[in-house]
Scaffold this motif. Sequence first.
Motif, PDB file in Angstrom:
ATOM      1  N   GLU A   1      38.980  55.158 -14.391  1.00 34.46           N
ATOM      2  CA  GLU A   1      38.384  55.482 -13.098  1.00 34.46           C
ATOM      3  C   GLU A   1      38.874  56.844 -12.604  1.00 34.46           C
ATOM      4  O   GLU A   1      38.720  57.182 -11.445  1.00 34.46           O
ATOM      5  CB  GLU A   1      38.741  54.400 -12.066  1.00 34.46           C
ATOM      6  CG  GLU A   1      38.243  53.013 -12.435  1.00 34.46           C
ATOM      7  CD  GLU A   1      36.747  52.856 -12.256  1.00 34.46           C
ATOM      8  OE1 GLU A   1      36.142  53.765 -11.673  1.00 34.46           O
ATOM      9  OE2 GLU A   1      36.203  51.840 -12.716  1.00 34.46           O
TER      10      GLU A   1
ATOM     11  N   THR B   1      33.292  56.165 -11.214  1.00 30.27           N
ATOM     12  CA  THR B   1      33.334  54.816 -11.780  1.00 30.27           C
ATOM     13  C   THR B   1      32.890  54.853 -13.226  1.00 30.27           C
ATOM     14  O   THR B   1      32.075  55.684 -13.615  1.00 30.27           O
ATOM     15  CB  THR B   1      32.434  53.849 -10.982  1.00 30.27           C
ATOM     16  OG1 THR B   1      32.431  52.576 -11.625  1.00 30.27           O
ATOM     17  CG2 THR B   1      31.006  54.361 -10.889  1.00 30.27           C
TER      18      THR B   1
ATOM     19  N   TYR C   1      31.298  52.360 -14.469  1.00 31.34           N
ATOM     20  CA  TYR C   1      30.185  51.424 -14.562  1.00 31.34           C
ATOM     21  C   TYR C   1      28.824  52.116 -14.487  1.00 31.34           C
ATOM     22  O   TYR C   1      28.642  53.076 -13.746  1.00 31.34           O
ATOM     23  CB  TYR C   1      30.258  50.394 -13.443  1.00 31.34           C
ATOM     24  CG  TYR C   1      31.416  49.430 -13.544  1.00 31.34           C
ATOM     25  CD1 TYR C   1      31.505  48.548 -14.612  1.00 31.34           C
ATOM     26  CD2 TYR C   1      32.402  49.407 -12.570  1.00 31.34           C
ATOM     27  CE1 TYR C   1      32.561  47.667 -14.707  1.00 31.34           C
ATOM     28  CE2 TYR C   1      33.475  48.523 -12.661  1.00 31.34           C
ATOM     29  CZ  TYR C   1      33.548  47.648 -13.736  1.00 31.34           C
ATOM     30  OH  TYR C   1      34.595  46.781 -13.830  1.00 31.34           O
TER      31      TYR C   1
ATOM     32  N   PHE D   1      27.801  48.228 -11.669  1.00 31.33           N
ATOM     33  CA  PHE D   1      28.441  48.606 -10.408  1.00 31.33           C
ATOM     34  C   PHE D   1      27.976  47.700  -9.274  1.00 31.33           C
ATOM     35  O   PHE D   1      28.784  47.225  -8.461  1.00 31.33           O
ATOM     36  CB  PHE D   1      28.125  50.066 -10.084  1.00 31.33           C
ATOM     37  CG  PHE D   1      28.689  50.533  -8.772  1.00 31.33           C
ATOM     38  CD1 PHE D   1      30.003  50.940  -8.661  1.00 31.33           C
ATOM     39  CD2 PHE D   1      27.896  50.560  -7.628  1.00 31.33           C
ATOM     40  CE1 PHE D   1      30.532  51.361  -7.446  1.00 31.33           C
ATOM     41  CE2 PHE D   1      28.402  50.977  -6.416  1.00 31.33           C
ATOM     42  CZ  PHE D   1      29.725  51.385  -6.324  1.00 31.33           C
TER      43      PHE D   1
END
Length: 265
Positions: free
Chosen positions: A186, A213, A215, A220
């Motif tokens: 991250e 992020t 994701y 997410f």
Amino acid sequence: MMKPIVVGIDGSQAAVAAALWGLDEAIGRGVPLRLISVIKQTHRSPDDYARDLAHAEKSLQEAQFAIEASEKPVKIETDIPRGPAGPVMVEASRDAEMICVGSVGIGRYARAILGSTATELAKKAHCPVAVLRTHSDRPPPDINWIVVRMTDAPGNDSVVKYAAWEAKLRRAPMLVLGSRPEDLTETADGEFERRVQDWRRLHPEVRVYPITTKYAIGSFLRVNDERVQLAVISGAEADQLAALIGPSGHPLFDHPECSVLVVRE
């Protein structure tokens, strides 16, 4: 010649919601709104044809009434082509600025979460495709995000550009996810932050909020409860549709208002 915003109309409330969403798109771009209701190519009898045609005409009329009730000025065109709905709408997308359809249904397989026409358009259309949710019974949120992922993938600038347009048109803040989905940390990406600053300079009228992020958008949203009205993805990410679109109230979906714009060029 101006290309219209095309909306698939089938008599469902989801289709009416798509027409109203497409209405704002057409007005914002200064182009016509074309409503299309597809009927079968062949019929078993003249009565079968008459019923099919009457349903299409009634569906178009209901969508037109909803548009006219908004009292927003737009040129409306209608068409009742014949053939399989998916291929007919894909062909219509060749001459469209954008094509809009409602999301419907849920079934045994992930593909069945979307209407088959929406699925086919997301994969094959020749223009951007908006798959719209019907309006939720939940009260309007204070913040209703437009979400997009910013990457170094080819064509991503066009995806983010569409997200910025929608954020401006819908007067919504833009949630920008950074770092590549395959990254394992991250940790903030300096290049991502620089890109966000560049977009802020290009679009000072849009509120841009970056989040670093690992994701993808679908993942997410599964772990975050932000209210999202629209996720903007690329054609290469069309397989995320099943994760982003689902019927209101179903336990698999925490974002019942989320519509999806698939940017296809």
